[in-house]
Design a protein around this motif. Structure first.
Motif, mmCIF file in Angstrom:
data_model
loop_
_atom_site.group_PDB
_atom_site.id
_atom_site.type_symbol
_atom_site.label_atom_id
_atom_site.label_comp_id
_atom_site.label_asym_id
_atom_site.label_seq_id
_atom_site.Cartn_x
_atom_site.Cartn_y
_atom_site.Cartn_z
ATOM 1 N N LEU A 4 -15.089 42.512 -45.242
ATOM 2 C CA LEU A 4 -16.316 43.289 -45.083
ATOM 3 C C LEU A 4 -17.505 42.420 -45.465
ATOM 4 O O LEU A 4 -17.458 41.708 -46.466
ATOM 5 C CB LEU A 4 -16.272 44.530 -45.986
ATOM 6 C CG LEU A 4 -15.074 45.453 -45.797
ATOM 7 C CD1 LEU A 4 -14.943 46.407 -46.970
ATOM 8 C CD2 LEU A 4 -15.207 46.231 -44.496
ATOM 9 N N GLU A 6 -21.719 42.781 -45.872
ATOM 10 C CA GLU A 6 -22.934 43.580 -45.842
ATOM 11 C C GLU A 6 -24.138 42.704 -45.478
ATOM 12 O O GLU A 6 -24.159 41.501 -45.775
ATOM 13 C CB GLU A 6 -23.211 44.219 -47.208
ATOM 14 C CG GLU A 6 -22.085 45.047 -47.771
ATOM 15 C CD GLU A 6 -21.136 44.240 -48.640
ATOM 16 O OE1 GLU A 6 -20.407 44.851 -49.447
ATOM 17 O OE2 GLU A 6 -21.129 42.993 -48.522
ATOM 18 N N CYS A 22 -22.662 46.902 -42.309
ATOM 19 C CA CYS A 22 -21.398 46.424 -42.869
ATOM 20 C C CYS A 22 -20.498 46.054 -41.697
ATOM 21 O O CYS A 22 -20.031 46.937 -40.961
ATOM 22 C CB CYS A 22 -20.750 47.495 -43.730
ATOM 23 S SG CYS A 22 -19.067 47.080 -44.267
ATOM 24 N N ILE A 34 -14.575 54.035 -44.547
ATOM 25 C CA ILE A 34 -15.480 53.017 -45.067
ATOM 26 C C ILE A 34 -16.608 53.727 -45.786
ATOM 27 O O ILE A 34 -17.109 54.754 -45.305
ATOM 28 C CB ILE A 34 -16.006 52.084 -43.959
ATOM 29 C CG1 ILE A 34 -14.856 51.195 -43.472
ATOM 30 C CG2 ILE A 34 -17.160 51.241 -44.463
ATOM 31 C CD1 ILE A 34 -15.244 50.143 -42.462
ATOM 32 N N TRP A 36 -20.130 53.329 -48.605
ATOM 33 C CA TRP A 36 -21.166 52.536 -49.267
ATOM 34 C C TRP A 36 -21.228 52.951 -50.731
ATOM 35 O O TRP A 36 -21.282 54.148 -51.043
ATOM 36 C CB TRP A 36 -22.521 52.749 -48.620
ATOM 37 C CG TRP A 36 -22.663 52.071 -47.304
ATOM 38 C CD1 TRP A 36 -22.473 52.610 -46.068
ATOM 39 C CD2 TRP A 36 -23.047 50.711 -47.084
ATOM 40 N NE1 TRP A 36 -22.695 51.673 -45.104
ATOM 41 C CE2 TRP A 36 -23.059 50.493 -45.698
ATOM 42 C CE3 TRP A 36 -23.390 49.647 -47.930
ATOM 43 C CZ2 TRP A 36 -23.391 49.268 -45.123
ATOM 44 C CZ3 TRP A 36 -23.715 48.434 -47.364
ATOM 45 C CH2 TRP A 36 -23.723 48.244 -45.984
ATOM 46 N N ILE A 70 -24.914 57.851 -42.840
ATOM 47 C CA ILE A 70 -23.920 56.835 -42.540
ATOM 48 C C ILE A 70 -23.448 57.020 -41.105
ATOM 49 O O ILE A 70 -23.268 58.156 -40.636
ATOM 50 C CB ILE A 70 -22.736 56.893 -43.545
ATOM 51 C CG1 ILE A 70 -21.827 55.672 -43.386
ATOM 52 C CG2 ILE A 70 -21.955 58.200 -43.427
ATOM 53 C CD1 ILE A 70 -20.802 55.535 -44.506
ATOM 54 N N GLN A 72 -21.412 54.704 -37.538
ATOM 55 C CA GLN A 72 -20.637 53.519 -37.196
ATOM 56 C C GLN A 72 -20.685 53.265 -35.707
ATOM 57 O O GLN A 72 -20.891 54.170 -34.904
ATOM 58 C CB GLN A 72 -19.186 53.665 -37.652
ATOM 59 C CG GLN A 72 -18.430 54.802 -37.000
ATOM 60 C CD GLN A 72 -17.046 54.984 -37.605
ATOM 61 O OE1 GLN A 72 -16.677 54.318 -38.568
ATOM 62 N NE2 GLN A 72 -16.270 55.892 -37.057
ATOM 63 N N LEU A 81 -25.820 52.159 -42.880
ATOM 64 C CA LEU A 81 -26.356 53.126 -43.834
ATOM 65 C C LEU A 81 -27.866 53.153 -43.642
ATOM 66 O O LEU A 81 -28.562 52.208 -44.023
ATOM 67 C CB LEU A 81 -26.009 52.765 -45.275
ATOM 68 C CG LEU A 81 -26.453 53.805 -46.316
ATOM 69 C CD1 LEU A 81 -25.643 55.094 -46.149
ATOM 70 C CD2 LEU A 81 -26.281 53.263 -47.738
ATOM 71 N N TYR A 94 -25.789 47.018 -53.123
ATOM 72 C CA TYR A 94 -25.057 47.935 -52.251
ATOM 73 C C TYR A 94 -23.839 47.225 -51.667
ATOM 74 O O TYR A 94 -23.960 46.157 -51.068
ATOM 75 C CB TYR A 94 -25.967 48.439 -51.130
ATOM 76 C CG TYR A 94 -26.890 49.545 -51.572
ATOM 77 C CD1 TYR A 94 -27.945 49.292 -52.443
ATOM 78 C CD2 TYR A 94 -26.705 50.851 -51.130
ATOM 79 C CE1 TYR A 94 -28.783 50.311 -52.868
ATOM 80 C CE2 TYR A 94 -27.549 51.879 -51.544
ATOM 81 C CZ TYR A 94 -28.579 51.599 -52.414
ATOM 82 O OH TYR A 94 -29.404 52.613 -52.835
ATOM 83 N N TYR A 95 -22.691 47.867 -51.850
ATOM 84 C CA TYR A 95 -21.424 47.338 -51.358
ATOM 85 C C TYR A 95 -20.859 48.264 -50.290
ATOM 86 O O TYR A 95 -21.001 49.481 -50.388
ATOM 87 C CB TYR A 95 -20.381 47.291 -52.472
ATOM 88 C CG TYR A 95 -20.729 46.463 -53.683
ATOM 89 C CD1 TYR A 95 -21.421 47.025 -54.757
ATOM 90 C CD2 TYR A 95 -20.316 45.139 -53.775
ATOM 91 C CE1 TYR A 95 -21.718 46.274 -55.878
ATOM 92 C CE2 TYR A 95 -20.599 44.379 -54.900
ATOM 93 C CZ TYR A 95 -21.300 44.953 -55.941
ATOM 94 O OH TYR A 95 -21.583 44.211 -57.058
ATOM 95 N N CYS A 96 -20.182 47.701 -49.308
ATOM 96 C CA CYS A 96 -19.340 48.548 -48.484
ATOM 97 C C CYS A 96 -17.881 48.276 -48.860
ATOM 98 O O CYS A 96 -17.545 47.191 -49.339
ATOM 99 C CB CYS A 96 -19.597 48.365 -46.989
ATOM 100 S SG CYS A 96 -19.122 46.785 -46.305
ATOM 101 N N TRP A 114 -13.404 45.275 -50.578
ATOM 102 C CA TRP A 114 -14.821 45.315 -50.922
ATOM 103 C C TRP A 114 -15.556 44.111 -50.357
ATOM 104 O O TRP A 114 -15.009 43.002 -50.310
ATOM 105 C CB TRP A 114 -14.988 45.315 -52.450
ATOM 106 C CG TRP A 114 -14.481 46.554 -53.093
ATOM 107 C CD1 TRP A 114 -13.187 46.848 -53.412
ATOM 108 C CD2 TRP A 114 -15.254 47.692 -53.466
ATOM 109 N NE1 TRP A 114 -13.110 48.096 -53.974
ATOM 110 C CE2 TRP A 114 -14.350 48.627 -54.028
ATOM 111 C CE3 TRP A 114 -16.605 48.008 -53.408
ATOM 112 C CZ2 TRP A 114 -14.779 49.871 -54.514
ATOM 113 C CZ3 TRP A 114 -17.036 49.231 -53.892
ATOM 114 C CH2 TRP A 114 -16.124 50.141 -54.435
#
Length: 124
Positions: A4, A6, A22, A34, A36, A70, A72, A81, A94-96, A114
């Motif tokens: 992944l 970001e 992401c 998935i 965030w 969110i 996709q 996001l 910010y992580y996905c 992650w």
């Protein structure tokens, strides 16, 4: 193995908007959902939004409901996001993350993979 990445974090002013991306790779059966997450200095990691790979199920934390969306694009293997009406409380890394779990969740321990994160800073 799921990977992944970001992108499109940045610095904005109060009330402005930002859209994070992401990009996901790896087998889709390893990423049922998935999400965030975000983490500010000195605070716990918080799940803010999640989406199922078929796009039907979504979930939001109360802190972002009505402001974040969110979505996709399965053709691009990308989850977005969209963040609006940003406040300084939205600042953080910010992580996905991707989950093989069977039920959509905003709990971090449900997520197996992650990204490295992208920084969002909201200032007055």
């Amino acid at each position: 193995q799921v990977q992944l990445e970001e992108s499109w974090g940045g610095s904005v002013q109060i009330g402005e908007s930002l859209r994070l991306s992401c990009a996901a790779s790896g087998p889709t059966y390893r990423r049922n959902f998935i999400a965030w997450f975000r983490q500010a200095p000195g605070k716990e990691r918080e799940g803010v939004a999640a989406i199922s790979t078929h796009g039907i199920d979504t979930r939001y934390s109360d802190s972002v409901k009505g402001r974040f969306t969110i979505s996709q694009d399965n053709a691009k293997n990308t989850v977005y996001l969209q963040m609006s009406s940003l406040t300084p409380e939205d600042s953080g890394l910010y992580y996905c993350a991707a989950s093989t779990w069977g039920l959509i969740s905003l709990w971090a321990d449900r997520y197996n993979y992650w990204g490295r994160g992208t920084q969002v800073t909201v200032s007055s």
